[in-house]
Structure formats: structure tokens, C-alpha cells
Design a protein around this motif. Structure first.
Motif, short mmCIF file in Angstrom:
data_model
loop_
_atom_site.label_atom_id
_atom_site.label_comp_id
_atom_site.label_asym_id
_atom_site.label_seq_id
_atom_site.Cartn_x
_atom_site.Cartn_y
_atom_site.Cartn_z
N MET A 17 0.84 -1.19 0.00
CA MET A 17 0.00 0.00 0.00
C MET A 17 0.88 1.26 0.00
N PRO A 18 0.47 2.32 -0.71
CA PRO A 18 -0.79 2.48 -1.42
C PRO A 18 -0.70 2.14 -2.91
N TYR A 19 0.48 1.72 -3.38
CA TYR A 19 0.70 1.60 -4.83
C TYR A 19 -0.07 0.44 -5.46
N ILE A 20 -0.34 -0.61 -4.70
CA ILE A 20 -0.92 -1.81 -5.28
C ILE A 20 -2.30 -1.55 -5.89
N ARG A 21 -3.03 -0.60 -5.35
CA ARG A 21 -4.37 -0.32 -5.87
C ARG A 21 -4.31 0.07 -7.34
N GLU A 22 -3.42 1.00 -7.68
CA GLU A 22 -3.29 1.44 -9.07
C GLU A 22 -2.70 0.35 -9.95
N ALA A 23 -1.75 -0.42 -9.42
CA ALA A 23 -1.15 -1.51 -10.18
C ALA A 23 -2.20 -2.54 -10.57
N VAL A 24 -3.06 -2.91 -9.62
CA VAL A 24 -4.13 -3.88 -9.89
C VAL A 24 -5.12 -3.33 -10.90
N GLU A 25 -5.51 -2.07 -10.73
CA GLU A 25 -6.46 -1.46 -11.66
C GLU A 25 -5.89 -1.42 -13.08
N ASN A 26 -4.59 -1.15 -13.21
CA ASN A 26 -3.95 -1.15 -14.53
C ASN A 26 -4.08 -2.49 -15.22
N ILE A 27 -3.98 -3.57 -14.46
CA ILE A 27 -4.09 -4.90 -15.05
C ILE A 27 -5.55 -5.24 -15.38
N LEU A 28 -6.46 -4.97 -14.48
CA LEU A 28 -7.86 -5.30 -14.74
C LEU A 28 -8.46 -4.45 -15.85
N ASP A 29 -7.85 -3.31 -16.16
CA ASP A 29 -8.34 -2.44 -17.22
C ASP A 29 -7.65 -2.68 -18.57
N GLN A 30 -6.93 -3.79 -18.69
CA GLN A 30 -6.24 -4.10 -19.95
C GLN A 30 -7.23 -4.30 -21.10
N SER A 31 -6.79 -3.94 -22.30
CA SER A 31 -7.64 -4.15 -23.48
C SER A 31 -7.84 -5.63 -23.76
N LEU A 32 -6.85 -6.44 -23.46
CA LEU A 32 -7.01 -7.90 -23.52
C LEU A 32 -7.86 -8.30 -22.32
N LYS A 62 -18.31 -8.45 -10.37
CA LYS A 62 -18.15 -8.02 -11.76
C LYS A 62 -18.06 -9.21 -12.71
N ALA A 63 -17.38 -10.28 -12.28
CA ALA A 63 -17.27 -11.46 -13.12
C ALA A 63 -18.63 -12.11 -13.32
N ALA A 64 -19.46 -12.13 -12.27
CA ALA A 64 -20.80 -12.70 -12.39
C ALA A 64 -21.65 -11.87 -13.35
N LEU A 65 -21.53 -10.55 -13.26
CA LEU A 65 -22.28 -9.67 -14.15
C LEU A 65 -21.82 -9.86 -15.59
N ALA A 66 -20.51 -9.98 -15.80
CA ALA A 66 -19.98 -10.18 -17.15
C ALA A 66 -20.48 -11.50 -17.73
N ALA A 67 -20.56 -12.53 -16.89
CA ALA A 67 -21.05 -13.84 -17.36
C ALA A 67 -22.52 -13.74 -17.78
N GLN A 68 -23.32 -12.99 -17.03
CA GLN A 68 -24.73 -12.82 -17.37
C GLN A 68 -24.89 -12.12 -18.72
N GLU A 69 -23.96 -11.20 -18.98
CA GLU A 69 -24.03 -10.44 -20.23
C GLU A 69 -23.22 -11.10 -21.34
N LYS A 70 -22.76 -12.33 -21.05
CA LYS A 70 -21.97 -13.12 -22.01
C LYS A 70 -20.70 -12.39 -22.43
N GLY A 71 -20.11 -11.68 -21.47
CA GLY A 71 -18.84 -10.99 -21.72
C GLY A 71 -17.68 -11.76 -21.10
N VAL A 72 -16.49 -11.23 -21.28
CA VAL A 72 -15.28 -11.86 -20.75
C VAL A 72 -14.67 -10.95 -19.69
N TYR A 73 -14.33 -11.52 -18.53
CA TYR A 73 -13.69 -10.77 -17.46
C TYR A 73 -12.51 -11.58 -16.96
#
Length: 319
Positions: A17-32, A62-73
Motif C-alpha cells: 500500500m498504497p501503490y498496489i491499488r493502481e497496479a491492480v487497476e492497470n491490469i484489470l483495465d487491460q484491453s485484452l 463483476k465477473a458474475a455480471l460479465a457472465a450474465q451479459e456473455k462478456g469476458v472478465y
């Protein structure tokens, strides 16, 4: 074209902390969007565990919501270790758990460009001969402001030639074939500080091919808590540097300029360790690698320039 390789992002964290929050968000926001994210909390005693537990809850929703919408998370797996087992052991523990073709490294205090995973995975798909892939990097301060950048050669031979100059593969910029890293023995337990460079050198010694994308896909955080800035670790760093410089001499096809630079890097580390006789002997070996080259070795002049600029920056801070 070969099949699209699967990717796991490996992150280890200790009191991040506190850097891990932004590091994690950077990965979860990847275009892949289709990849796995493996995080090992290495016995943190700050707020890292609480953050990761909250992240797991939010991610499941969020993963459950993506699955309902047939998206990928992205898939997320978090492992909490009750005690800190050390930097190198926790990296190996994580590497042993990776189940995908490719492993991307993300340190808990660094940043990633949104296209990082997509660009690197596509490169591996197009270049099956490559096992280790880096990229250019930006350096950022504690607040995330860019304070510098680093450009690296893109092809294998030039990367190997410049490795004795300084590490050409920033950890958080690297993606590698999981099987290739495991074949090299993973992160070497004998290197408590430079375990990433030790792995890269071992892969190159085995004949594995490397490349780098000429685009800044990673942001490397510069802050006082880094091991590279801890004066108490100076002996460990110099010992690692000496042994790594020796190991670099076994990289296939290394030219005389690079071999000379490796010898003199080894000599410098030995001198810092107080081993004056061994340093003198290593320096003599460096001279013998290419006597006529020494005064105009471009790698040595570049290294001297880099050190000079570092001293100038330090002096500016004092005045």
C-alpha cells in the motif's frame, strides 16, 4: 498463425500500500480481457490483505455480471501467505502455480499501459522463436508523474550485447514463455536481490531468444522503499552483480565489447566488496579481452555517461 497463447499476470506483494491499488487497476483495465491474474500476498502487515480481500469480493460481483451479459472478465486468484517467505521464494511459488503458456510480471508498485498484455501476447503469437520479451519503460514518481524513460534494443543480439551495461529487461515490462522460465530453473534462490536478471541470464545462456517492443508498455515506480535504494542491501547487490557479470560471459555469441564490459562490471562489484586483489585480476582479464578496444568501448562510455548523469541529478537535489 499458431494459436493465441494464454496469459497469466503474476504479481507478488509485501506491504504494497498504497501503490498496489493502481497496479491492480492497470491490469484489470487491460484491453485484452481473457487472461488470468494471480496475486500472492507475501505476509503483508499493512493494509494489503484487506485491500485484496475487498478486491476479491468486488471482482466476483463483476465477473458474475460479465457472465450474465456473455462478456469476458479476467480470472482472479489471490493467495495469502501468513509469513513473508522472501522475494525470490514467493516469485517461484507463483511461477509454479501458473497454468498458461505465457507469464507476464507485474510488480505491485508499478504501472502498465492499457495495451501491454495485448501487444505482448500478439508478439509471442507472431514470433514462436522468442521466449523472453520486454519493452521500453517510463519511470514515474510516487504520485505517478513521469520523470524519465528508457529505450532498449528490440532484437536478441543487441539486447545480449548490452546486458553487461545494465539490465535490459525491467521486471514489470517482461512477459515470458512459462515453460522456458521453468526450464531455466525459475528465479534463482541464490540471488536475493537480482533474481529477475539471474533468470534472464540463465534463459539466454540456454540459448533462449529474447526481444523487446520499442514502446513504453510499463511504468516503473521510483520511491524510497525500493530495494535498489536501500543502502543496507549494498553488499547483497554487489555480490549479485559480481556473480551475474561472471554468468553473462557464458551467453552464446557475446562480442568482445560486451565481454570486456562484463569483466569490468565484475571488477567494479568486487572492488565495492573490498576484494581489491580479485578486482584487479578481473580488470586485467577485461583488458585482455580486447586491449585495443578498451579506450573506445561504446558500452563502457555509455555506462560512464549514465553514472555521471546520476551524480549530476544527486547534486542538483542538494543545491
Amino acid at each position: 498463425m499458431p494459436h493465441a497463447p494464454s496469459v497469466t499476470v503474476l504479481m507478488t506483494a509485501y506491504n504494497a500500500m498504497p501503490y498496489i491499488r493502481e497496479a491492480v487497476e492497470n491490469i484489470l483495465d487491460q484491453s485484452l480481457r481473457e487472461f488470468s491474474f494471480l496475486i500472492l500476498n507475501n505476509g503483508s502487515t499493512d493494509g494489503t490483505r484487506a485491500f485484496l480481500e475487498d478486491l476479491a469480493r468486488r471482482h466476483a460481483e463483476k465477473a458474475a455480471l460479465a457472465a450474465q451479459e456473455k462478456g469476458v472478465y479476467p480470472k482472479l486468484k489471490i493467495i495469502h501467505l501468513e509469513e513473508n517467505i522472501g522475494r525470490t521464494p514467493v516469485l517461484n511459488k507463483g511461477l509454479a502455480l501458473v497454468e498458461t503458456d505465457l507469464t507476464a510480471i507485474m510488480d505491485a508498485d508499478d504501472l502498465a499501459a492499457p495495451e501491454r498484455l495485448a501487444r505482448q501476447a500478439a508478439f509471442f503469437q507472431a514470433h514462436p522463436e522468442v521466449d523472453l520479451l520486454g519493452s521500453d519503460v517510463r519511470y514515474v514518481d510516487r504520485g505517478g508523474a513521469v520523470i524519465g524513460q528508457e529505450h532498449f534494443p528490440s532484437e536478441h543480439t543487441r539486447l545480449c550485447e548490452r546486458l553487461p551495461l545494465y539490465n535490459q529487461f525491467a521486471h514489470s515490462a517482461c512477459m515470458f514463455r512459462t515453460a522456458g522460465a521453468r526450464a531455466a530453473g525459475g528465479y534463482c534462490e541464490g540471488f536475493p536481490y537480482a533474481q529477475d536478471l539471474a533468470l534472464w541470464v540463465e534463459m539466454l545462456k540456454m540459448g533462449k531468444k529474447a526481444a523487446s517492443i520499442p514502446e513504453a508498455l510499463a511504468g516503473i515506480r521510483v520511491h524510497p522503499g525500493q530495494a535498489s535504494r536501500d543502502k543496507a542491501l549494498a553488499v547483497i547487490r554487489n555480490n549479485d552483480n559480481y556473480r551475474l557479470a561472471e554468468a553473462m560471459l557464458d551467453i552464446p555469441g557475446l562480442g568482445p565489447a560486451a565481454r570486456q564490459a562484463a569483466r569490468l562490471r565484475s571488477a567494479g562489484a568486487l572492488f565495492s566488496l573490498g576484494r581489491r586483489g580479485a578486482a584487479l585480476a578481473q580488470g586485467w582479464q577485461g583488458l585482455l579481452e580486447a586491449p585495443l578496444l578498451l579506450p573506445c568501448n561504446p558500452l563502457l562510455w555509455e555506462r560512464l555517461g549514465k553514472e555521471f548523469r546520476s551524480v549530476v541529478r544527486s547534486l542538483k537535489k542538494l543545491f
